[in-house]
Enzyme design. Structure first.
Site, PDB file in Angstrom:
ATOM      1  N   LYS A  84      -2.307 -20.440   0.568  1.00  0.00           N
ATOM      2  CA  LYS A  84      -1.953 -19.025   1.293  1.00  0.00           C
ATOM      3  C   LYS A  84      -3.061 -18.721   2.082  1.00  0.00           C
ATOM      4  CE  LYS A  84       1.642 -16.300  -0.398  1.00  0.00           C
ATOM      5  NZ  LYS A  84       1.852 -15.046  -1.202  1.00  0.00           N
TER       6      LYS A  84
HETATM    7  O1  G3P Z   1       3.759 -12.553  -2.317  1.00  0.00           O
HETATM    8  C1  G3P Z   1       3.614 -11.744  -1.134  1.00  0.00           C
HETATM    9  C2  G3P Z   1       4.580 -10.592  -0.961  1.00  0.00           C
HETATM   10  O2  G3P Z   1       5.798 -11.067  -1.671  1.00  0.00           O
HETATM   11  C3  G3P Z   1       4.084  -9.143  -2.004  1.00  0.00           C
HETATM   12  O3  G3P Z   1       4.996  -8.433  -2.131  1.00  0.00           O
HETATM   13  O4  G3P Z   1       5.908  -6.461  -3.350  1.00  0.00           O
HETATM   14  O5  G3P Z   1       3.439  -6.685  -2.994  1.00  0.00           O
HETATM   15  O6  G3P Z   1       4.780  -6.142  -0.818  1.00  0.00           O
HETATM   16  P1  G3P Z   1       4.611  -6.909  -2.388  1.00  0.00           P
END
Ligand code: G3P
Length: 218
Positions: A84
């Protein structure tokens, strides 16, 4: 639509794997920190559990050389590791360098169709537009996703789109309607996808009637 689980919790990963609907895992430093384990131990546990499916692990360096160096270390942890890389100018240079060496890259922190266009042109394996975080600032995450899908279709980019930052089941429904390649979904939201009150009511009634009719199959 492939279902990835957006988690570093091994118990959650095991459950979705048991359910037979697991296509991959995405993690980030925040998710790894929530395990309470040393990051490498948590990551190795995941890679072992899902050795035949892509697992995204994120770099923490922000300069080109540092990202490439870290990515190569992470890639050594397993054949299924996807790196990533945050969407930045330095990150974009790293995408090209890593992909040319056969390392798969997932470009993260993407919040606009133009960022997704650049990521695809650099040869990213995956791009992760963050739906929920855009909604949080009163923008429309799903519209961004729709535009990325349209741009990728028009130009025939092979980069797979991972809808990320999914917050609720309606996000998943709308991703599926748009035909997104992958949605990376938190465990709790996957659990909610199974639920419908009429399923529960219907099953109770069938079981009651089976009893009344003395149905016993085995
Ligand atoms: O993995 C990255 C992403 O899905 C993070 O999500 O919930 O932290 O905005 P969030």
């Amino acid at each position: 639509m492939k279902i990835f689980v957006d988690t570093a919790q091994i118990e959650e990963i095991r459950k979705v794997k048991e359910w037979g609907i697991l296509d991959g895992i995405t993690t980030n430093p925040t998710l790894l920190s929530k395990t309470g384990k040393p990051w490498k131990e948590a990551a190795m546990e995941i890679l072992k559990e899902v050795s035949d499916k892509p697992v995204s692990l994120e770099v923490i360096a922000t300069d080109f050389e540092g990202m490439v160096k870290e990515a190569k270390e992470l890639a050594k942890m397993g054949d299924n590791v996807v790196i990533k890389i945050p969407f930045t100018v330095e990150g974009t240079k790293a995408i090209k360098a890593l992909v040319s060496e056969g390392i798969k890259v997932n470009v993260t922190l993407v919040f606009s169709p133009l960022q997704a266009l650049i990521a695809a042109k650099a040869g990213a394996t995956y791009v992760s537009p963050f739906i929920g975080r855009l909604d949080d600032i009163s923008h429309d995450g799903i519209s961004m996703l729709e535009e990325i899908i349209q741009i990728y279709d028009v130009y025939g980019f092979e980069t797979e789109i991972i809808a990320a930052s999914i917050r609720h089941v309606d996000h998943v429904r709308r991703c599926a309607l748009l035909g997104v390649d992958i949605a990376t979904i938190p465990f709790k939201v996957i659990q909610q996808m199974f639920k419908h009150p009429l399923t529960d009511i219907g099953l109770t009634k069938f079981l009651e009637d089976a009893k009344k009719a003395n149905i016993s199959i085995i």
